[in-house]
Design a protein around this motif. Sequence first.
Motif, short mmCIF file in Angstrom:
data_model
loop_
_atom_site.label_atom_id
_atom_site.label_comp_id
_atom_site.label_asym_id
_atom_site.label_seq_id
_atom_site.Cartn_x
_atom_site.Cartn_y
_atom_site.Cartn_z
N GLY A 1 0.79 -1.22 0.00
CA GLY A 1 0.00 0.00 0.00
C GLY A 1 0.82 1.27 0.00
N ALA A 2 2.11 1.18 0.32
CA ALA A 2 2.97 2.37 0.34
C ALA A 2 3.25 2.82 -1.09
N SER A 3 3.38 4.13 -1.27
CA SER A 3 3.72 4.71 -2.57
C SER A 3 5.22 4.97 -2.61
N VAL A 4 5.88 4.59 -3.71
CA VAL A 4 7.34 4.68 -3.78
C VAL A 4 7.78 5.27 -5.11
N GLN A 5 8.86 6.05 -5.08
CA GLN A 5 9.50 6.59 -6.28
C GLN A 5 10.91 5.99 -6.39
N LEU A 6 11.38 5.84 -7.63
CA LEU A 6 12.72 5.28 -7.85
C LEU A 6 13.51 6.19 -8.77
N ALA A 7 14.78 6.42 -8.42
CA ALA A 7 15.65 7.27 -9.23
C ALA A 7 17.07 6.70 -9.22
N VAL A 8 17.86 7.18 -10.17
CA VAL A 8 19.29 6.84 -10.21
C VAL A 8 20.08 8.11 -9.95
N GLU A 9 20.92 8.09 -8.94
CA GLU A 9 21.85 9.18 -8.68
C GLU A 9 23.17 8.82 -9.36
N LEU A 10 23.56 9.61 -10.35
CA LEU A 10 24.73 9.30 -11.17
C LEU A 10 26.02 9.59 -10.42
N GLU A 11 27.03 8.80 -10.72
CA GLU A 11 28.33 8.92 -10.06
C GLU A 11 28.92 10.31 -10.24
N GLU A 12 28.79 10.87 -11.42
CA GLU A 12 29.38 12.18 -11.72
C GLU A 12 28.43 13.33 -11.40
N GLY A 13 27.33 13.03 -10.75
CA GLY A 13 26.36 14.07 -10.44
C GLY A 13 25.16 13.99 -11.35
N GLY A 14 24.03 14.44 -10.88
CA GLY A 14 22.81 14.38 -11.66
C GLY A 14 21.92 13.25 -11.17
N ARG A 15 20.66 13.32 -11.57
CA ARG A 15 19.67 12.36 -11.10
C ARG A 15 18.72 12.02 -12.25
N VAL A 16 18.41 10.76 -12.40
CA VAL A 16 17.48 10.29 -13.44
C VAL A 16 16.29 9.64 -12.74
N GLU A 17 15.11 10.23 -12.91
CA GLU A 17 13.90 9.65 -12.34
C GLU A 17 13.43 8.49 -13.23
N LEU A 18 13.02 7.39 -12.60
CA LEU A 18 12.63 6.21 -13.35
C LEU A 18 11.11 6.10 -13.44
N GLU A 19 10.65 5.58 -14.55
CA GLU A 19 9.21 5.42 -14.80
C GLU A 19 8.72 4.12 -14.17
N GLN A 20 7.59 4.23 -13.44
CA GLN A 20 7.00 3.02 -12.87
C GLN A 20 6.14 2.33 -13.92
N LEU A 21 6.23 1.01 -13.97
CA LEU A 21 5.52 0.20 -14.95
C LEU A 21 4.32 -0.48 -14.30
N ASP A 22 3.35 -0.80 -15.12
CA ASP A 22 2.23 -1.59 -14.61
C ASP A 22 2.73 -2.95 -14.17
N HIS A 23 2.36 -3.32 -12.97
CA HIS A 23 2.88 -4.59 -12.44
C HIS A 23 2.03 -4.97 -11.23
N PHE A 24 1.32 -6.06 -11.34
CA PHE A 24 0.52 -6.48 -10.19
C PHE A 24 0.89 -7.91 -9.80
N VAL A 25 1.29 -8.04 -8.57
CA VAL A 25 1.45 -9.36 -7.95
C VAL A 25 0.86 -9.24 -6.56
N ALA A 26 0.38 -10.33 -6.06
CA ALA A 26 -0.21 -10.32 -4.73
C ALA A 26 0.85 -10.03 -3.68
N PRO A 27 0.48 -9.32 -2.62
CA PRO A 27 1.45 -9.07 -1.55
C PRO A 27 1.96 -10.39 -0.98
#
Length: 730
Positions: free
Chosen positions: A92-118
């Motif tokens: 039930g928790a909402s989560v965001q995912l990103a990549v913090e690059l080694e040389e600086g900068g941040r890339v936000e990742l897109e969440q995909l449709d995905h359903f599995v039972a808890p």
Amino acid sequence: MTAAVSHDVLQELAGHFGIATEFTDWLGEHREVSDETLISVLGALDVDASSDDLARTALAELANRRWRHVVPPTVVTRVGESTEVLVHVPDGASVQLAVELEEGGRVELEQLDHFVAPHEVNGLAVGEAKFALPARIPAGWHEVVATLDGAEISPEARAVLDVSARRQRGASEPITEARGTLISAPDASNFDVPEPVWGLMAQLYQARSSRSWGLGDLGDLRTLGEWSAEHDGDFVLVNPFHAPSPVTPLEPSPYLPTTRRFLDPSLISIDDLVASEPVSQEAGQRLAELAMFCRQNHTRDVIDRDGTWLAKREALGLCYDAARHGDERRWHDFGAFCELEGQGLIDFATWTVLCEQLGGSWRDWPEEYRSPRGEAVDIFRQEHAERVEFYCWVQFVLRDQGAATQQRLRDAGMRIGVMHDLAVGVHPSGADAWSLVDSLARGVSVGAPPDQYNQLGQNWSQPPLRPDALERLGYEPLRDVLRAAFAGAGALRIDHILGLFRLWWVPEGRDASEGTYVSYNHEAMIGALLLEAERAGALVIGEDLGVVSELTREVMAERQVYGTQIMWFEFEDDGTPKRPEHYRRECLASVTTHDLPPTTGFLELRHVDIRNQLGLLTRSVEEERAAEQELVDAYRQQLVDDGLVGENASTEDLVLGLHKRMAASSAKLFGVSLADMAGDRRPINQPGTFREYPNWTLPLADAHGNVLLLDEILGSNIATSVAQSAQRGA
């Protein structure tokens, strides 16, 4: 009791941890791994399978393993490829995912449709989300960061989920994120050898010149490389430069070091150091006395590592005193080096000083000193701060001289320059075993199963890195080793590259033949290797001799990692010696290797005599001699048929003929042993032995056993003749 454990449960449990339950031996025969071995190897991974109940409990827990990670500890991808990342949070928790690059900068990742039972883990309902990792992520060591929207991970969830991510937090600090390592690796090596080249292969400590202090050093490597460049050579492959223990008696094997991250202080050229760090007249007089003492060893038939190190340690102390009050710019550079190397350097220097005080094996120290993070060690470090600084400075000098040597060889015209050698592992009582206590497996050691040339198998007495620990730590231990190995080099040879795919683990107290293979994540291991190679602008060569899986060779070819071929081991399908034009192009080929006698000695079957004397043969000496003589005769006949030697060729003629033959091979790299240029007959190492043979201690000698210095070898007719025979395309 072992007998009470279900065989099927044990087999399934082993499979989950990449432990082989069966394998094919060097004779092509199928072998089953004993339950006793499986239990011991599982135990080395902290999996207790000593009873049926415990084994079943461990197996049941595996179902929860991936659900416990908020983000995977390590994600591996290739540049230009997209992949997916699974994230686990309280349902039930909402989560965001990103990549913090080694040389600086941040890339936000897109969440995909995905359903599995808890999935329920210890009473906590855990949900799973999927994110797309895009192909545009550049090469590097990055971090994947999962952040809970407007919430922290509760203490109850933290008891179930792994949120550690190797970042220190206060005990009461709220946790709203979890981190893992992202290795974005090149698809393949980008170092190309456009045309076939040749180079020298040397155990550098043997390559002593008249100016050496008892052992060949980086100054001698410069001499050797520049001479080779004058004869159109493009590289010098050297033995591993890893540091041994600072306490005598020193372990002579360069393949059983105390650490793979830091270097052997005996490699330092004191003369070159004094040129950059002038000393007082009094210190200069003492240095002259120490140099004279070391050079007295040059005529002896054994290399005196202990005496040389003790003399060089005193000399380095004198130079260190001068450096502390000398050039401020260089001292500033030293400070920058320490900052770059970080805690690892401080730990190694601290361990070295502890050895001086408490002895060479940390396992014999008082309990409070057996961990680098203990309070007693911290107090000790502060009390001996200047001595710790001294050993940090020694490593700075080594790195500085190594870089200067590589630059000199490139300036001399070499296309590759220094080719370093990376050992498989480290001494169980050494610095890495002390500082990497959570990364190394206990109760087992690395070795090799029986094969044609080591028919009893081998136990190298080295604790292996744990595959699960590497994943948990984002492969940092491997990264640090590789980064150090590429420093000051144009190429890196990986000894036993099979170890990046699987290693033969031998349980403590058992014969080498009673081990089994443990698999590693080769995508991560090779990825880390290629990433560091690209940053260093260096070539990678894997030693893929012996029992090597097809997977290893396939991946090496796909990722453009060069292989290794030794002439005496190579045959056509019909059993005849492999023709030069049939060698792999992307490989380092040579007539001989450090685990065999020099070519003269092999032609005279010295290896058969030695193995017979040491009881290493599994068939009669007559059978062994007949088989090896048949091999030698087959090569002799090929040389005659190809017009490279006459019917009555001498041993020296055969040596030159074999080098001419191999120089015409399709392999892009051709390595020539310095021992062959000396005319030596004695092997520097006999695999499968410890002190039964004088491994790694013999100086270079001529065909009559007379000790030779580097000046004499490079000035000899035989060295010039071998170099001329090695010319590619001549």
